[in-house]
Motif scaffolding. Structure first.
Motif, PDB file in Angstrom:
ATOM      1  N   UNK A 217      45.916 -14.095  10.893  1.00  0.00           N
ATOM      2  CA  UNK A 217      45.990 -12.638  11.106  1.00  0.00           C
ATOM      3  C   UNK A 217      44.595 -12.014  11.035  1.00  0.00           C
ATOM      4  N   UNK A 218      43.813 -12.439  10.023  1.00  0.00           N
ATOM      5  CA  UNK A 218      42.476 -11.877   9.873  1.00  0.00           C
ATOM      6  C   UNK A 218      41.551 -12.233  11.017  1.00  0.00           C
TER       7      UNK A 218
ATOM      8  N   UNK B 277      33.432 -16.586   7.560  1.00  0.00           N
ATOM      9  CA  UNK B 277      32.801 -16.304   6.269  1.00  0.00           C
ATOM     10  C   UNK B 277      33.524 -15.189   5.539  1.00  0.00           C
ATOM     11  N   UNK B 278      33.936 -14.154   6.271  1.00  0.00           N
ATOM     12  CA  UNK B 278      34.687 -13.055   5.659  1.00  0.00           C
ATOM     13  C   UNK B 278      36.012 -13.554   5.108  1.00  0.00           C
ATOM     14  N   UNK B 279      36.678 -14.421   5.854  1.00  0.00           N
ATOM     15  CA  UNK B 279      37.954 -14.959   5.403  1.00  0.00           C
ATOM     16  C   UNK B 279      37.783 -15.807   4.145  1.00  0.00           C
TER      17      UNK B 279
ATOM     18  N   UNK C  40      35.881  -5.450   7.067  1.00  0.00           N
ATOM     19  CA  UNK C  40      36.035  -6.423   5.981  1.00  0.00           C
ATOM     20  C   UNK C  40      36.401  -5.793   4.636  1.00  0.00           C
ATOM     21  N   UNK C  41      35.890  -4.589   4.350  1.00  0.00           N
ATOM     22  CA  UNK C  41      36.143  -3.973   3.046  1.00  0.00           C
ATOM     23  C   UNK C  41      37.631  -3.766   2.827  1.00  0.00           C
ATOM     24  N   UNK C  42      38.332  -3.284   3.834  1.00  0.00           N
ATOM     25  CA  UNK C  42      39.772  -3.066   3.699  1.00  0.00           C
ATOM     26  C   UNK C  42      40.524  -4.390   3.547  1.00  0.00           C
ATOM     27  N   UNK C  43      40.048  -5.407   4.231  1.00  0.00           N
ATOM     28  CA  UNK C  43      40.671  -6.726   4.099  1.00  0.00           C
ATOM     29  C   UNK C  43      40.456  -7.279   2.689  1.00  0.00           C
ATOM     30  N   UNK C  44      39.281  -7.011   2.101  1.00  0.00           N
ATOM     31  CA  UNK C  44      39.020  -7.441   0.728  1.00  0.00           C
ATOM     32  C   UNK C  44      39.942  -6.721  -0.258  1.00  0.00           C
ATOM     33  N   UNK C  45      40.198  -5.428  -0.021  1.00  0.00           N
ATOM     34  CA  UNK C  45      41.116  -4.690  -0.891  1.00  0.00           C
ATOM     35  C   UNK C  45      42.526  -5.275  -0.805  1.00  0.00           C
TER      36      UNK C  45
END
Length: 456
Positions: free
Chosen positions: A287-288, A297-299, A352-357
């Motif tokens: 999904x990401x 790297x973000x994942x 990425x910030x929202x995905x980290x939250x």
């Protein structure tokens, strides 16, 4: 009653239990890296990219002549692995209970899965079929090994300690996952510095999880002890030999479980809500990467965040269970899962910030909801039936769900939207909550023939 070869004094028996608990934790340390690095981060996007490379002009691959959209291939492979596990686990579980020899079976499952995972190093080019086969074997082996591992819990922890022991096991596993993910992140992010291509870095990360799994499995195999437990109303396994095999054993397991309808009620609730949990775990990286346009790297950082917070979440929810009981604490976690998943539907792309939250929210409830479900189910298993009953439990554990990935894959195939696929999973948490709330757990524990803890 346990039938052990040695009857130590109380102090020696307590020390022996502590020793076995340490060994038990180490199997979570060993194979949780497969779940964290392989299933959650790398294999979904990488196998999807391999399938896309092999796809025809319409975006389809054709395993055994069956047209499959490349974006759905990974989800279908996860589902296929469960079909294999459904056949294997009742047979292995019954053999473990009847013979009392869990460790050789655990070793066989662990090293088969570790070998298949290590073999993913050779997954390159358009070898999507090889990737699918290795994933099916590794996932099915993880299911069998996890079932045997879970079935030790009633033997190594008295009723009043099981929530804490189970929670520590999950925390131990997530700690290992976090450590290995840090190494994966360094290797993947700096692959050029190591003279590696991106694909080579991914394949090394996949293979290293298999090597880790195999290496640390040595510890539980040394510290855990096999013992026989006679099931209530059953003939002595020492004189009756091994159980029947094949479809008859699966039917026998189902018939026996029907004698404990309250245990089945909990198991049904668990299979449904944990199907949702495991599908989120296995499909979140797809999904990401595919829908939100996030890089590998973000994942990895997001999953690392989940691993770190899951350690704290598992321990914190274990403490909450001591105050509110395991059932109420699990119900609260399902509400949190529903809210978190619904929020995931609205995440903006390339943010990425929202995905980290979102990852933080998942991490806080992930370990605890699974650890407490495992310890609560251990109270509902009739003595002497641990491995056999945990074979049914494991069908939806550690990424072994089948209906969730199937729904995810079919929804994407019909709509072409991963957002539609991810929001479809909300139903698992809503239905699971409703079913779990209706289970009278104290009465279910007593009906299974086990002592009822003061707080449950």
């Amino acid at each position: 009653m346990g039938i052990d070869t040695v009857r130590p004094g109380a102090a020696d028996e307590t020390a022996d239990l502590r020793r076995q608990q340490r060994g038990w934790y180490f199997y979570d340390w060993a194979y949780s890296v497969y779940s964290a690095s392989v299933l959650t981060v790398f294999i979904g996007p990488y196998l999807t990219s391999v399938a896309e490379h092999a796809a025809d002009s319409g975006g389809y691959v054709h395993p055994l002549g069956i047209p499959v959209r490349a974006g759905s291939y990974f989800a279908y492979a996860v589902s296929l692995s469960v079909i294999l596990a459904v056949v294997a686990m009742p047979l292995v579980g019954s053999a473990a209970d009847h013979t009392g020899r869990k460790k050789p079976l655990l070793a066989a499952a662990a090293y088969t899965g570790a070998a298949a995972t290590t073999g993913m190093f050779f997954l390159d080019g358009d070898r999507y079929l090889l990737g699918g086969v290795l994933l099916v074997v590794a996932n099915a082996s993880a299911a069998v090994g996890g079932m045997l591992y879970n079935s030790y819990l009633p033997q190594i922890a008295p009723p009043e300690e099981r929530d804490a022991v189970s929670s520590r096991g999950w925390a131990f596993g997530y700690g290992a996952g976090a450590m290995v993910l840090v190494a994966n992140l360094v290797l993947y992010s700096a692959h050029d510095s190591f003279g590696l291509s991106q694909g080579q870095a991914v394949r090394i990360c996949l293979a290293s999880a298999g090597l880790w799994w195999g290496a640390f499995t040595v510890v539980p195999l040394r510290l855990l002890r096999d013992r026989r437990v006679r099931a209530a109303g059953a003939p002595d396994a020492l004189t009756k030999g091994v159980p029947s095999t094949g479809p008859r054993q699966l039917a026998a397991t189902v018939r026996d479980m029907r004698r404990h309808p309250l245990t089945l009620s909990f198991l049904l609730a668990y299979l449904i809500y944990n199907d949702g949990i495991q599908t989120v775990i296995s499909q979140a990286s797809v999904y990401g990467s595919q829908e939100l346009g996030l890089g590998q790297s973000t994942l990895i950082v997001a999953v690392l965040l989940v691993q770190v917070l899951a350690v704290a979440g598992a321990l914190a929810m274990g403490r909450l269970a001591r105050t509110y009981g395991a059932q109420r604490t699990i119900l609260g976690s399902l509400v949190a899962w529903t809210v978190t998943l619904a929020a995931g539907y609205f995440l903006p792309a390339k943010a990425p910030v929202f995905f980290f939250l979102l990852a933080a929210g998942i991490g806080m409830v992930l370990g605890g909801s699974q650890a407490l479900s495992r310890s609560l189910f251990s109270h509902l298993v009739p003595p002497g039936k641990e491995a056999e009953y945990f074979s049914a439990y494991e069908l939806s554990d550690r990424g072994m769900s089948w209906l969730g990935p199937m729904l995810f894959g079919v929804t994407y195939q019909l709509t072409g939207s991963y957002r539609s696929a991810i929001i479809s999973l909300v139903a698992f948490f809503v239905i699971g909550f409703a079913l779990l709330a209706r289970v009278p757990v104290r009465r279910a524990i007593a009906a299974a023939g086990n002592p009822v803890p003061e707080k449950i």
